[in-house]
Motif scaffolding. Sequence first.
Motif, PDB file in Angstrom:
ATOM      1  N   ASN A 175      -4.964   2.988   1.586  1.00  0.00           N
ATOM      2  CA  ASN A 175      -4.553   4.041   2.502  1.00  0.00           C
ATOM      3  C   ASN A 175      -3.563   4.950   1.782  1.00  0.00           C
ATOM      4  N   PRO A 176      -3.542   6.223   2.129  1.00  0.00           N
ATOM      5  CA  PRO A 176      -2.517   7.105   1.563  1.00  0.00           C
ATOM      6  C   PRO A 176      -1.120   6.630   1.968  1.00  0.00           C
ATOM      7  N   MET A 177      -0.147   6.976   1.169  1.00  0.00           N
ATOM      8  CA  MET A 177       1.249   6.679   1.498  1.00  0.00           C
ATOM      9  C   MET A 177       1.599   7.376   2.806  1.00  0.00           C
ATOM     10  N   PRO A 178       2.562   6.828   3.581  1.00  0.00           N
ATOM     11  CA  PRO A 178       3.044   7.568   4.746  1.00  0.00           C
ATOM     12  C   PRO A 178       3.491   8.951   4.297  1.00  0.00           C
ATOM     13  N   ALA A 179       3.170   9.954   5.108  1.00  0.00           N
ATOM     14  CA  ALA A 179       3.473  11.326   4.692  1.00  0.00           C
ATOM     15  C   ALA A 179       3.751  12.191   5.907  1.00  0.00           C
TER      16      ALA A 179
END
Length: 144
Positions: free
Chosen positions: A11-15
């Motif tokens: 998953n993408p990093m929290p952003a």
Amino acid sequence: MKLKIINTSKNPMPAYATTLSAGLDLRANLEEPITLKSLERTLIPTGLRIELPEGYEAQLRPRSGLALKQGITLLNSPGTIDADYRGEIGVIVVNLSNETVTIEHGERICQMVIAKHEQVTIEEVDELSDTERGAGGFGHTGKK
């Protein structure tokens, strides 16, 4: 804030969705989709652990688009993650719609807002000071 990824989901990093967003988008970390019937609730794992500085908390809040379009919101909202918690961040979601809703792996499931807070010293007293409002609450000022 320190972040430890404990999933292998890529998953993408929290952003932050925009440059002025207050909350970081967190994503569902699922091995398979979760289906919620109307009024069902469940805990959605994120695959993330954090380390907050002392004096800060992380608040988990619903995403407005999920709430409006699918009826998905968070129970215990805002959920508080204390600075001394080191476990996986879990998100308690509920389906308030009349339709069955499926949550997919990688779906943005909530927002996380980092906020500074204070702790108070409690002093027991026999009386509290008077105010114009007094004990009025729960709509005592009317609808308009």
